[in-house]
Design an enzyme around this catalytic site. Structure first.
Site, PDB file in Angstrom:
ATOM      1  N   SER A 182       0.777  -1.346  -0.001  1.00  0.00           N
ATOM      2  CA  SER A 182      -0.156   0.035   0.018  1.00  0.00           C
ATOM      3  C   SER A 182       0.982   1.339  -0.136  1.00  0.00           C
ATOM      4  O   SER A 182       0.414   2.308  -0.357  1.00  0.00           O
ATOM      5  CB  SER A 182      -0.941   0.056   1.310  1.00  0.00           C
ATOM      6  OG  SER A 182      -0.254  -0.288   2.495  1.00  0.00           O
ATOM      7  N   HIS A 210      -5.357  -3.689  -2.005  1.00  0.00           N
ATOM      8  CA  HIS A 210      -5.138  -2.642  -3.114  1.00  0.00           C
ATOM      9  C   HIS A 210      -5.390  -3.261  -4.350  1.00  0.00           C
ATOM     10  O   HIS A 210      -5.048  -2.515  -5.364  1.00  0.00           O
ATOM     11  CB  HIS A 210      -3.979  -2.011  -2.991  1.00  0.00           C
ATOM     12  CG  HIS A 210      -3.872  -0.876  -1.726  1.00  0.00           C
ATOM     13  ND1 HIS A 210      -4.547   0.449  -1.966  1.00  0.00           N
ATOM     14  CD2 HIS A 210      -3.792  -1.242  -0.469  1.00  0.00           C
ATOM     15  CE1 HIS A 210      -4.466   0.930  -0.898  1.00  0.00           C
ATOM     16  NE2 HIS A 210      -4.064   0.153   0.089  1.00  0.00           N
ATOM     17  N   LYS A 241     -11.960   0.025  -0.691  1.00  0.00           N
ATOM     18  CA  LYS A 241     -11.058   0.672  -1.837  1.00  0.00           C
ATOM     19  C   LYS A 241     -11.654   0.689  -2.960  1.00  0.00           C
ATOM     20  O   LYS A 241     -12.755   1.468  -3.267  1.00  0.00           O
ATOM     21  CB  LYS A 241      -9.793   0.230  -1.616  1.00  0.00           C
ATOM     22  CG  LYS A 241      -9.225   0.324  -0.310  1.00  0.00           C
ATOM     23  CD  LYS A 241      -7.772  -0.207  -0.211  1.00  0.00           C
ATOM     24  CE  LYS A 241      -7.488  -0.554   1.364  1.00  0.00           C
ATOM     25  NZ  LYS A 241      -7.424   0.660   2.064  1.00  0.00           N
TER      26      LYS A 241
HETATM   27  C1  LIG Z   1      -2.761  -3.574   2.263  1.00  0.00           C
HETATM   28  C2  LIG Z   1      -4.003  -3.491   2.906  1.00  0.00           C
HETATM   29  N1  LIG Z   1      -4.785  -4.584   3.829  1.00  0.00           N
HETATM   30  C3  LIG Z   1      -5.819  -4.139   4.414  1.00  0.00           C
HETATM   31  C4  LIG Z   1      -6.179  -2.825   4.545  1.00  0.00           C
HETATM   32  C5  LIG Z   1      -7.447  -2.740   5.297  1.00  0.00           C
HETATM   33  O1  LIG Z   1      -8.506  -2.444   4.563  1.00  0.00           O
HETATM   34  P1  LIG Z   1      -9.926  -1.415   5.075  1.00  0.00           P
HETATM   35  O2  LIG Z   1      -9.652  -0.215   4.812  1.00  0.00           O
HETATM   36  O3  LIG Z   1     -11.009  -2.208   4.481  1.00  0.00           O
HETATM   37  O4  LIG Z   1     -10.021  -1.861   6.565  1.00  0.00           O
HETATM   38  C6  LIG Z   1      -5.672  -1.791   3.908  1.00  0.00           C
HETATM   39  C7  LIG Z   1      -5.800  -0.469   4.143  1.00  0.00           C
HETATM   40  O5  LIG Z   1      -5.453   0.466   4.514  1.00  0.00           O
HETATM   41  C8  LIG Z   1      -4.444  -2.141   3.068  1.00  0.00           C
HETATM   42  O6  LIG Z   1      -3.689  -1.138   2.437  1.00  0.00           O
END
Ligand SMILES: Cc1ncc(COP(=O)(O)O)c(C=O)c1O
Length: 393
Positions: A182, A210, A241
């Site tokens: 991310s 992502h 997202k």
């Molecule tokens: C790689 C990754 N996994 C999981 C998440 C968590 O997702 P959510 O925003 O749906 O809690 C994020 C969000 O920042 C992320 O970047």
């Protein structure tokens, strides 16, 4: 008079202020869009995860509105008591078909899906072998599981192999990577790690938060992009997202999903989605399946903007996705870059330690399918001006 037992927190905040790392929450007035009004200022928005512009898509709005009218504002219970509505099941069935797995369980967020799943599947006699840049929710899940945690250098499959070779053959092992990282926007070493998982008998898990809606056919994610179907035991995705609403999910075998129904603590102990959220997610899947040109637009914009930043001479790291970092180095410099961009009409959030390494602070840009060429060119022009001013190019 009582002394404030939390005064140490104020001291920590003062330190952040002295270091130039203190952040105000920026406030979005109105919709999450490519050009948005943030802190009362109209800016080109390069900070959302709204890759496909689905937060405001008419089909999502309509489905959500209809569910709100027919089913009410909330689900009223956790899933395992009275909070499983038919719309939740419909969403899970649609996601399972989309991801080509036997079953799916939806959580309240991607964070809850990762943390809840790792903590449920593993226990203290087990071991997790994890990429050093995996998301915080994976790290927290590993800690909650009480399994031993072995971290391998970013994307280094040979190093992961050396870790696995040292472990007892009979020990249960989970090998885990983000599909797209991310903060850097590069892809996980999914094919190499799948090979290792098979060689060493590991459970293979990929967090495609992502990647969903971005990579693979119709946005099926990195497992589809790398043709790894059937080789990843636990796939995590998010609905927060590219899907444009809220939630996370785990896709895998029917027994994995039924086990999570019984043991994943966020599933057991936290209320399920309002029906309008689940309905909006179903509409988003309709869009991915019926309007794939929206994903092509995302990639056209990604190629244009990434090439523009590179041509300006910025350090954009190794990104392979719509996430492109502009690496400034020191935290205070990244925050200054972000503030100057904002003052000139471009919102690209500054990100510093502990989210990224101390010497790799950055602003992170994310283009969307809905940015126009003019908006992106304007942003590049502002980057050129501010980057020159701060000696970053
Ligand atoms: C790689 C990754 N996994 C999981 C998440 C968590 O997702 P959510 O925003 O749906 O809690 C994020 C969000 O920042 C992320 O970047």
């Amino acid at each position: 008079m009582r002394t404030d037992p939390l005064s140490f927190l104020t001291a920590e905040l003062d330190t952040l202020k002295q270091q130039g790392l203190y952040r105000h929450l920026r406030i979005l007035d109105g919709e999450q869009k490519a050009t948005a009004t943030i802190d009362h200022r109209q800016v080109v928005n390069l900070s959302s995860n709204n890759y496909l512009g689905l937060t405001t898509h008419p089909r999502l709005r309509e489905r959500a509105r209809d569910a709100l009218d027919r089913l009410g504002a909330g689900s009223g219970s956790v899933r395992t008591i009275a909070g499983t509505m038919s719309v939740h099941i419909e969403l899970e069935q649609r996601l399972a078909a989309f991801k080509q797995t036997e079953a799916v369980v939806v959580f309240q967020s991607g964070f809850a899906a990762n943390a809840g799943t790792v903590a449920a599947v593993l226990s203290k006699d087990d071991v997790v072998v994890s990429d050093e840049l995996n998301h915080a929710s994976i790290i927290d899940g590993c800690r909650l599981s009480r399994a031993a945690i072995k971290v391998f250098p970013h994307k280094d499959v040979d190093a992961a192999r050396r870790v696995l070779q040292e472990l007892p053959a009979a020990q249960r092992k989970l090998l885990i990577t983000d599909g797209v990282f991310s903060m850097d926007g590069d892809l996980g070493a999914v094919p190499g790690l799948c090979g290792l998982a098979e060689e060493f008998g590991c459970i293979m898990m990929v967090d495609d938060a992502h990647a969903s809606g971005v990579f693979g056919r119709n946005g099926r994610g990195t497992i589809d992009h790398f043709a790894m179907h059937g080789r990843v035991d636990i796939q995590v995705g998010t609905l927060s997202k590219a899907i444009g609403a809220l939630g996370g999910y785990v896709a895998g075998s029917r027994s994995l999903i039924e086990f999570l129904y019984h043991r994943a603590r966020p599933f057991l102990f936290s209320t399920s989605h309002p029906p309008a959220v689940a309905a909006a997610c179903i509409a988003a899947l309709d869009v991915l399946e019926e309007e794939p040109q929206i994903i092509e637009r995302l990639w056209e914009n990604t190629r244009f903007f990434k090439a523009g930043l590179k041509a300006l001479g910025f350090n954009t790291g190794l990104s392979e996705s719509p996430i492109t970092p502009v690496i400034a180095g020191e935290g205070a410099l990244a925050m200054k870059l972000s503030d100057r961009l904002f003052a000139e009409g471009v919102f690209a959030q500054g990100i510093a330690f502990p989210t990224v390494a101390r010497d790799k602070a950055r602003v992170r840009t994310i283009v969307t399918a809905t940015h126009t060429r003019d908006e992106l060119q304007f942003a590049l022009d502002v980057f050129a001006k501010v980057g020159r001013e701060l000696g970053l190019r």
